[in-house]
Write a protein that holds these residues in place. Structure first.
Motif, PDB file in Angstrom:
ATOM      1  N   VAL A  48       0.854  -1.187   0.000  1.00 42.69           N
ATOM      2  CA  VAL A  48       0.000   0.000   0.000  1.00 42.69           C
ATOM      3  C   VAL A  48       0.894   1.243   0.000  1.00 42.69           C
ATOM      4  N   LYS A  49       0.471   2.253  -0.720  1.00 46.33           N
ATOM      5  CA  LYS A  49       1.192   3.526  -0.672  1.00 46.33           C
ATOM      6  C   LYS A  49       0.892   4.206   0.660  1.00 46.33           C
ATOM      7  N   VAL A  50       1.916   4.773   1.256  1.00 42.71           N
ATOM      8  CA  VAL A  50       1.712   5.412   2.557  1.00 42.71           C
ATOM      9  C   VAL A  50       0.704   6.556   2.451  1.00 42.71           C
ATOM     10  N   GLU A  51       0.626   7.138   1.273  1.00 45.70           N
ATOM     11  CA  GLU A  51      -0.388   8.186   1.040  1.00 45.70           C
ATOM     12  C   GLU A  51      -1.803   7.642   1.242  1.00 45.70           C
ATOM     13  N   ASP A  52      -1.951   6.336   1.022  1.00 41.64           N
ATOM     14  CA  ASP A  52      -3.285   5.729   1.079  1.00 41.64           C
ATOM     15  C   ASP A  52      -3.559   4.986   2.390  1.00 41.64           C
ATOM     16  N   LEU A  53      -2.616   5.016   3.315  1.00 41.42           N
ATOM     17  CA  LEU A  53      -2.817   4.340   4.595  1.00 41.42           C
ATOM     18  C   LEU A  53      -3.886   5.089   5.393  1.00 41.42           C
ATOM     19  N   THR A  54      -4.891   4.352   5.877  1.00 42.16           N
ATOM     20  CA  THR A  54      -6.009   5.011   6.553  1.00 42.16           C
ATOM     21  C   THR A  54      -5.736   5.235   8.032  1.00 42.16           C
ATOM     22  N   ALA A  55      -5.133   4.247   8.691  1.00 39.31           N
ATOM     23  CA  ALA A  55      -4.896   4.352  10.137  1.00 39.31           C
ATOM     24  C   ALA A  55      -3.888   3.299  10.564  1.00 39.31           C
ATOM     25  N   ARG A  82       2.567  14.445   4.877  1.00 39.60           N
ATOM     26  CA  ARG A  82       1.206  14.093   5.286  1.00 39.60           C
ATOM     27  C   ARG A  82       1.110  14.187   6.810  1.00 39.60           C
ATOM     28  N   SER A  83      -0.047  14.629   7.317  1.00 37.36           N
ATOM     29  CA  SER A  83      -0.202  14.783   8.766  1.00 37.36           C
ATOM     30  C   SER A  83      -1.514  14.168   9.237  1.00 37.36           C
ATOM     31  N   HIS A  84      -1.624  14.061  10.566  1.00 40.25           N
ATOM     32  CA  HIS A  84      -2.856  13.636  11.235  1.00 40.25           C
ATOM     33  C   HIS A  84      -3.325  12.229  10.820  1.00 40.25           C
ATOM     34  N   VAL A  85      -2.382  11.306  10.676  1.00 37.15           N
ATOM     35  CA  VAL A  85      -2.778   9.914  10.449  1.00 37.15           C
ATOM     36  C   VAL A  85      -3.268   9.351  11.788  1.00 37.15           C
ATOM     37  N   PRO A  86      -4.470   8.801  11.837  1.00 32.01           N
ATOM     38  CA  PRO A  86      -4.975   8.289  13.111  1.00 32.01           C
ATOM     39  C   PRO A  86      -4.172   7.072  13.591  1.00 32.01           C
ATOM     40  N   VAL A  87      -3.801   7.108  14.868  1.00 27.52           N
ATOM     41  CA  VAL A  87      -3.130   5.962  15.501  1.00 27.52           C
ATOM     42  C   VAL A  87      -3.954   5.554  16.713  1.00 27.52           C
ATOM     43  N   PHE A  88      -4.268   4.279  16.800  1.00 30.52           N
ATOM     44  CA  PHE A  88      -4.983   3.736  17.956  1.00 30.52           C
ATOM     45  C   PHE A  88      -3.976   2.927  18.768  1.00 30.52           C
ATOM     46  N   LYS A 118     -14.574   0.610  20.913  1.00 35.00           N
ATOM     47  CA  LYS A 118     -14.884   0.390  19.499  1.00 35.00           C
ATOM     48  C   LYS A 118     -14.508   1.638  18.711  1.00 35.00           C
ATOM     49  N   ALA A 119     -14.182   1.434  17.452  1.00 37.63           N
ATOM     50  CA  ALA A 119     -13.875   2.578  16.584  1.00 37.63           C
ATOM     51  C   ALA A 119     -14.237   2.205  15.156  1.00 37.63           C
ATOM     52  N   ARG A 120     -14.704   3.183  14.427  1.00 36.25           N
ATOM     53  CA  ARG A 120     -14.997   2.981  13.004  1.00 36.25           C
ATOM     54  C   ARG A 120     -13.890   3.663  12.211  1.00 36.25           C
ATOM     55  N   VAL A 121     -13.206   2.899  11.376  1.00 38.53           N
ATOM     56  CA  VAL A 121     -12.132   3.459  10.554  1.00 38.53           C
ATOM     57  C   VAL A 121     -12.476   3.164   9.102  1.00 38.53           C
ATOM     58  N   GLY A 122     -12.965   4.170   8.405  1.00 39.85           N
ATOM     59  CA  GLY A 122     -13.373   3.954   7.022  1.00 39.85           C
ATOM     60  C   GLY A 122     -14.427   2.861   6.946  1.00 39.85           C
ATOM     61  N   ASP A 123     -14.093   1.805   6.211  1.00 42.48           N
ATOM     62  CA  ASP A 123     -15.040   0.716   5.970  1.00 42.48           C
ATOM     63  C   ASP A 123     -14.997  -0.349   7.075  1.00 42.48           C
ATOM     64  N   ILE A 124     -14.061  -0.200   8.012  1.00 40.79           N
ATOM     65  CA  ILE A 124     -13.799  -1.278   8.979  1.00 40.79           C
ATOM     66  C   ILE A 124     -14.184  -0.842  10.395  1.00 40.79           C
ATOM     67  N   ASP A 125     -14.952  -1.702  11.070  1.00 34.60           N
ATOM     68  CA  ASP A 125     -15.273  -1.496  12.482  1.00 34.60           C
ATOM     69  C   ASP A 125     -14.260  -2.249  13.330  1.00 34.60           C
ATOM     70  N   LEU A 126     -13.688  -1.561  14.301  1.00 33.81           N
ATOM     71  CA  LEU A 126     -12.702  -2.169  15.191  1.00 33.81           C
ATOM     72  C   LEU A 126     -13.269  -2.296  16.595  1.00 33.81           C
ATOM     73  N   ALA A 142     -11.772  -6.965  13.777  1.00 36.79           N
ATOM     74  CA  ALA A 142     -12.047  -6.094  12.631  1.00 36.79           C
ATOM     75  C   ALA A 142     -13.214  -6.681  11.847  1.00 36.79           C
ATOM     76  N   THR A 143     -14.215  -5.848  11.595  1.00 29.61           N
ATOM     77  CA  THR A 143     -15.421  -6.301  10.896  1.00 29.61           C
ATOM     78  C   THR A 143     -15.696  -5.389   9.705  1.00 29.61           C
ATOM     79  N   ALA A 144     -15.945  -5.998   8.576  1.00 24.31           N
ATOM     80  CA  ALA A 144     -16.312  -5.221   7.377  1.00 24.31           C
ATOM     81  C   ALA A 144     -17.059  -6.134   6.413  1.00 24.31           C
ATOM     82  N   GLY A 145     -18.071  -5.587   5.800  1.00 22.19           N
ATOM     83  CA  GLY A 145     -18.820  -6.339   4.790  1.00 22.19           C
ATOM     84  C   GLY A 145     -19.352  -7.671   5.307  1.00 22.19           C
ATOM     85  N   GLY A 146     -19.706  -7.706   6.579  1.00 21.73           N
ATOM     86  CA  GLY A 146     -20.248  -8.934   7.157  1.00 21.73           C
ATOM     87  C   GLY A 146     -19.210  -9.989   7.483  1.00 21.73           C
TER      88      GLY A 146
END
Ligand SMILES: [Zn+2]
Ligand SMILES: [Zn+2]
Length: 242
Positions: A48-55, A82-88, A118-126, A142-146
């Protein structure tokens, strides 16, 4: 949902398997780097490109799960701006990590995680669950798309994947030891990993974080017998779709 193993060596790098714990969880354009173990940042960039990393998720502060965040910080701040990448991460880990650098600038937005959070990150529930491991450590659901993936992070036998709902599509379990040689109670044997996954009715089981001195074939055999079905051994760049 897709799981990519970036590194899986247990606790320290080994010849031919030098990257420690790191995984990429992806669904519909959401990409979460779960654990930044030593050696995993280079592998991450092959997928994955680091530009596209969600969290980013850090399960705990042991170096084999978090030190490559320093490399990410450098590339974000001085390479691509790039700034403000979410870190849990567990409470306080940001401060520990910062002791090696003057600051992280605004590269990250830190989110403290606790048991049951719990946290929602884009398409994925954590969802996070505190495991049986000395620094505060959180397993990740991690839950996504059932579909559902459960990653144990590091844990001793005092916590199991049964903390989450049964029937996960994939359990990614640490299996540091063989059952007849467990030098520290802060990790699981392959048998314990298999038993816990069977009890939790996991559909599939991947064993990871194998201590480099153990024979992987024996771990796979022990884990499969306890699980009651085939298990897969994690390997760098292994991609599993659920
Ligand atoms: Zn570890
Ligand atoms: Zn650990």
């Amino acid at each position: 949902m897709e799981l990519t193993v970036l590194g899986c060596s247990g606790s320290y790098g080994a010849p031919g398997n030098d990257a420690c714990s790191g995984y990429l969880m992806r669904s519909n354009g959401t990409s979460i780097w779960v654990d930044c173990g030593n050696g995993t940042f280079g592998h991450l960039q092959e997928h994955v490109k680091v530009e596209d990393l969600t969290a980013v998720v850090l399960t705990h502060g042991h170096p084999d799960h978090c030190v490559d965040i320093y490399g990410l910080h450098v590339l974000l701040r001085y390479g691509i701006g790039r700034s403000h990448v979410p870190v849990f991460a567990p409470e306080g880990l940001e401060g520990h990590l910062m002791s090696l650098v003057s600051d992280f600038g605004d590269a990250f937005d830190w989110n403290a995680i606790g048991d049951g959070d719990k946290a929602r990150v884009g398409d994925i529930d954590l969802c996070f669950s505190r495991t049986d491991h000395p620094p505060p450590t959180y397993a990740v659901e991690a839950t996504a798309g059932g579909k559902r993936i459960v990653y144990t992070a590091d844990t001793g036998p005092g916590w199991t994947v049964g903390a989450f709902a049964p029937g996960a599509d994939l359990v990614l379990s640490e299996a540091s030891y063989l059952h007849d040689h467990r030098p520290a109670p802060i990790h699981l044997s392959a048998r314990e990993a298999g038993e816990a996954a069977r009890e939790a009715q996991a559909q599939r089981l991947i064993l990871t974080h194998l201590w480099p001195q153990i024979d992987p074939a024996l771990a796979a055999e022990e884990g499969a017998e306890a699980f009651g079905g085939a298990v897969t051994l994690a390997a760098p760049h292994l991609v599993t779709v659920v």
